[in-house]
Design a protein around this motif. Structure first.
Motif, PDB file in Angstrom:
ATOM      1  N   ALA A  45      -3.408   0.027   5.068  1.00 60.74           N
ATOM      2  CA  ALA A  45      -2.427  -0.085   6.251  1.00 60.74           C
ATOM      3  C   ALA A  45      -1.249  -1.153   5.624  1.00 60.74           C
ATOM      4  O   ALA A  45      -0.239  -0.834   5.671  1.00 60.74           O
ATOM      5  N   GLY A  46      -1.705  -2.054   4.923  1.00 51.31           N
ATOM      6  CA  GLY A  46      -0.861  -3.071   4.425  1.00 51.31           C
ATOM      7  C   GLY A  46      -0.037  -2.512   3.378  1.00 51.31           C
ATOM      8  O   GLY A  46       1.156  -2.904   3.418  1.00 51.31           O
ATOM      9  N   ALA A  47      -0.677  -1.867   2.411  1.00 50.20           N
ATOM     10  CA  ALA A  47       0.063  -1.064   1.570  1.00 50.20           C
ATOM     11  C   ALA A  47       1.222  -0.155   2.159  1.00 50.20           C
ATOM     12  O   ALA A  47       2.461  -0.301   1.560  1.00 50.20           O
ATOM     13  N   THR A  48       0.656   0.516   3.088  1.00 42.97           N
ATOM     14  CA  THR A  48       1.745   1.595   3.735  1.00 42.97           C
ATOM     15  C   THR A  48       2.886   0.864   4.589  1.00 42.97           C
ATOM     16  O   THR A  48       4.139   1.479   4.284  1.00 42.97           O
ATOM     17  N   LEU A  49       2.591  -0.348   5.240  1.00 47.10           N
ATOM     18  CA  LEU A  49       3.662  -1.012   5.883  1.00 47.10           C
ATOM     19  C   LEU A  49       4.866  -1.677   4.834  1.00 47.10           C
ATOM     20  O   LEU A  49       5.696  -1.595   5.225  1.00 47.10           O
ATOM     21  N   THR A  50       4.178  -2.045   3.714  1.00 42.18           N
ATOM     22  CA  THR A  50       4.998  -2.722   2.634  1.00 42.18           C
ATOM     23  C   THR A  50       6.026  -1.584   1.882  1.00 42.18           C
ATOM     24  O   THR A  50       7.055  -1.904   1.819  1.00 42.18           O
ATOM     25  N   VAL A  51       5.418  -0.524   1.637  1.00 42.37           N
ATOM     26  CA  VAL A  51       6.041   0.580   1.148  1.00 42.37           C
ATOM     27  C   VAL A  51       7.058   1.061   2.074  1.00 42.37           C
ATOM     28  O   VAL A  51       8.427   1.263   2.008  1.00 42.37           O
ATOM     29  N   GLY A  52       6.904   1.252   3.364  1.00 43.40           N
ATOM     30  CA  GLY A  52       7.704   1.909   4.499  1.00 43.40           C
ATOM     31  C   GLY A  52       8.987   0.902   4.633  1.00 43.40           C
ATOM     32  O   GLY A  52       9.876   1.108   4.979  1.00 43.40           O
ATOM     33  N   TRP A  53       8.438  -0.483   4.690  1.00 41.63           N
ATOM     34  CA  TRP A  53       9.614  -1.677   4.868  1.00 41.63           C
ATOM     35  C   TRP A  53      10.552  -1.647   3.679  1.00 41.63           C
ATOM     36  O   TRP A  53      11.866  -1.956   3.808  1.00 41.63           O
ATOM     37  N   THR A  54      10.088  -1.450   2.476  1.00 42.65           N
ATOM     38  CA  THR A  54      10.538  -1.385   1.264  1.00 42.65           C
ATOM     39  C   THR A  54      11.803  -0.406   1.325  1.00 42.65           C
ATOM     40  O   THR A  54      13.010  -0.353   1.291  1.00 42.65           O
ATOM     41  N   ILE A  55      11.383   0.802   1.762  1.00 45.96           N
ATOM     42  CA  ILE A  55      12.188   1.979   1.935  1.00 45.96           C
ATOM     43  C   ILE A  55      13.224   1.718   2.765  1.00 45.96           C
ATOM     44  O   ILE A  55      14.387   2.211   2.726  1.00 45.96           O
ATOM     45  N   THR A  56      12.901   1.295   4.038  1.00 40.98           N
ATOM     46  CA  THR A  56      13.752   1.176   5.150  1.00 40.98           C
ATOM     47  C   THR A  56      14.724   0.179   4.860  1.00 40.98           C
ATOM     48  O   THR A  56      16.178   0.304   5.034  1.00 40.98           O
ATOM     49  N   ALA A  57      14.312  -0.832   4.024  1.00 43.00           N
ATOM     50  CA  ALA A  57      15.089  -1.929   4.041  1.00 43.00           C
ATOM     51  C   ALA A  57      16.183  -1.697   2.835  1.00 43.00           C
ATOM     52  O   ALA A  57      17.644  -1.758   2.712  1.00 43.00           O
ATOM     53  N   THR A  58      15.827  -0.730   1.868  1.00 44.34           N
ATOM     54  CA  THR A  58      16.640  -0.053   0.818  1.00 44.34           C
ATOM     55  C   THR A  58      17.786   0.826   1.481  1.00 44.34           C
ATOM     56  O   THR A  58      18.787   0.708   1.122  1.00 44.34           O
TER      57      THR A  58
END
Length: 442
Positions: A45-58
Motif C-alpha cells: 500500500a505504501g509503495a502504491t501510494l508513493t507511485v500514485g503521488w509521484t505520477i499525480t505530482a508530475t
C-alpha cells in the motif's frame, strides 16, 4: 464472530500475500526476517501510494507548465493586438488631426472669399444707388426741360401766328432771337435725352452685375454652409471621445476644463478671437448667423485645446511602451490591498512618465525599492517602484512619454517588473482605469 472474521481475513491475506522469509547471511551467522501478510500489505500500500503521488505530482507540474506557456503565448498575442490597436488609433488620430487642419484652412479661405464677395457686393450696391440717384436727378431735369420746351413751343406758335397775321411782335421782340432760343432748347433737350439713355444703360448694367454678385454670394453661402457642416461634424467627432475619456476615468470634464482655462487665461496675438461679419447692405441676419456658427466652431477648437492640455496633465499614458506581461492588477491580494498594477519585462526596459508633472521623490523607499513619485495636476500622483535605475531628480519637470527610469527588481520583488500606482488626493485608485480610458484616444 469476530474471531471467524479475523480468520477469514487472515486466510485471504495468506492467499494474496503468502508469508515469506528474507535470509541475511554473513561470515559468522545467518539471520532471517519473517514477512507476515499484513506487513507485505502495508509495504504494498505504501509503495502504491508513493507511485500514485509521484505520477499525480508530475502530471500537475506538466499541466501547470503547459498552462503557463499557453498563458504567456496568449499574453503575447494580446499584447500584439493591443499594440496594433494603439498604432491604428494613433494613425486615425493623426488622420483626424490632418483633416481638421485642412478643414480649418478651407474654412479660413472660405471666410476670406466671402469677405471679398461681400465687399464687392457692397461696392456694387453703392454704385447702383449712386446711379439711381443720378438717374433721378437727370429725369427731374429732363421733365423741367421738356416743360420749358413745351412752353417755348407754345410761345413760338403764338409769335408765328401773330407774324402771319401781319402784326408786330409783342414787346418788340426779335423773331431771330426767339428762333435762336428754340434751337438752344432743342439741342439741350437732345443732349439730355442722350445722357438719360446712357445713364439708363449704366443702371441696367449695374443691376445685372448686382444680380450676378448675388448669385455668386448665394452659391458661396451654400458652399460655406457645407464647410460649416463638415467642420461641425469633425469637431463633434474630435471632442466627444475626449470627454468620454475623462468620464471613463471618473473625472468631471467641465470641472477639468474650468481648472485648465483658469491656468491658461492669457491672451496674445494668436488667440482665437471671435469673428465679426459686416452687417451693411441688408445682410445682417445671414452675417450674424455665420458669425455665430464660426464663433461656435472657435469655441469647440478652444475646447479641444483645453482637453489636450488636461489630457497631458492626467496619467492616461502607459508607463511601459515596450513589450511586457501584465502580472498583477489593482485590488486585494493575500489579505491586503495591492495598490497598483504590475508590468513584467526584462531588466532595463524603459519606464516613462504617464503625464506631465514634477518629480517629488526619486530614491530608495523600503519595500518599493528604487522609487519615483511624480505630482500632476488635479491632485493626482503617480508612483514607479522596483526600478533598476533612476534617471530623474527631485524638482525636475517631466512630460508624458519622457523616460524616467529603467525596470528592475529592487525592494520586495519576486522578479523584474514595474509596480505602477495612481493616487488621487492620496488615495490609491486603479491605474488601469486611466490607461483603458486613454487607449482609444492616445
Amino acid at each position: 464472530m469476530r474471531i471467524k472474521l479475523a480468520q477469514k481475513l487472515h486466510a485471504a491475506l495468506e492467499r494474496r500475500f503468502p508469508e515469506k522469509r528474507l535470509f541475511l547471511r554473513s561470515d559468522t551467522e545467518t539471520r532471517f526476517i519473517r514477512l507476515h501478510p499484513s506487513t507485505q500489505l502495508v509495504a504494498w500500500a505504501g509503495a502504491t501510494l508513493t507511485v500514485g503521488w509521484t505520477i499525480t505530482a508530475t502530471a500537475i507540474v506538466l499541466m501547470d507548465s503547459i498552462g503557463a506557456g499557453n498563458f504567456r503565448a496568449q499574453a503575447q498575442r494580446d499584447q500584439m493586438i493591443y499594440e496594433e490597436r494603439l498604432n491604428a488609433l494613433s494613425q486615425e488620430r493623426d488622420l483626424r488631426a490632418s483633416e481638421a487642419a485642412a478643414a480649418q484652412e478651407r474654412f479660413s479661405a472660405a471666410l476670406e472669399t466671402i469677405s471679398n464677395m461681400q465687399s464687392e457686393l457692397l461696392a456694387s450696391e453703392e454704385r447702383s444707388r449712386e446711379m439711381e440717384t443720378g438717374l433721378g436727378v437727370v429725369q427731374g431735369a429732363l421733365r423741367r426741360t421738356m416743360l420749358e420746351r413745351e412752353t417755348a413751343r407754345e410761345a413760338a406758335e403764338r409769335l408765328e401766328l401773330a407774324l402771319a397775321e401781319g402784326g408786330s411782335l409783342p414787346g418788340g421782340a426779335d423773331a431771330q432771337a426767339i428762333e435762336n432760343t428754340l434751337d438752344i432748347l432743342s439741342g439741350a433737350l437732345a443732349d439730355t435725352a442722350e445722357e438719360r439713355d446712357s445713364l439708363a444703360e449704366d443702371a441696367e448694367l449695374a443691376f445685372e452685375q448686382a444680380n450676378e454678385l448675388q448669385l455668386e454670394l448665394r452659391l458661396m453661402t451654400e458652399r460655406n454652409d457645407e464647410i460649416f457642416r463638415k467642420l461641425e461634424e469633425a469637431m463633434t467627432v474630435s471632442v466627444e471621445p475626449l470627454g468620454d475619456m475623462f468620464r471613463a476615468a471618473g473625472m468631471d470634464p467641465d470641472s477639468m476644463l474650468k481648472q485648465v482655462r483658469k491656468g491658461y487665461s492669457g491672451i496674445g496675438g494668436g488667440a482665437l478671437t471671435p469673428i465679426q461679419f459686416s452687417t451693411m447692405g441688408g445682410h445682417a441676419g445671414h452675417g450674424a448667423h455665420d458669425a455665430e456658427r464660426a464663433n461656435a466652431l472657435l469655441d469647440r477648437m478652444d475646447e479641444i485645446n483645453l482637453y489636450r492640455i488636461a489630457a497631458e496633465k492626467a496619467p492616461f499614458g502607459n508607463p511601459v511602451n515596450a513589450s511586457y506581461r501584465f502580472t498583477s492588477g489593482f485590488g486585494q491580494r493575500w489579505g491586503r490591498l495591492h495598490a497598483g498594477a504590475d508590468f513584467a519585462a526584462p531588466i532595463g526596459t524603459p519606464v516613462v512618465a504617464t503625464a506631465d508633472g514634477v518629480v517629488t521623490e526619486a530614491g530608495w523607499a523600503s519595500g518599493y525599492g528604487r522609487l519615483i513619485k511624480i505630482q500632476h495636476e488635479f491632485g493626482i500622483e503617480t508612483r514607479y517602484a522596483h526600478l533598476n535605475k533612476i534617471r530623474v531628480k527631485v524638482g525636475q519637470r517631466v512630460s508624458r512619454g519622457d523616460r524616467i527610469g529603467d525596470m528592475g527588481n529592487s525592494g520586495r520583488s519576486t522578479g523584474p517588473h514595474l509596480h505602477y500606482e495612481v493616487r488621487v488626493g492620496g488615495t490609491p485608485v486603479n491605474p488601469m482605469t486611466y490607461i483603458r480610458a486613454g487607449k482609444d484616444v492616445f
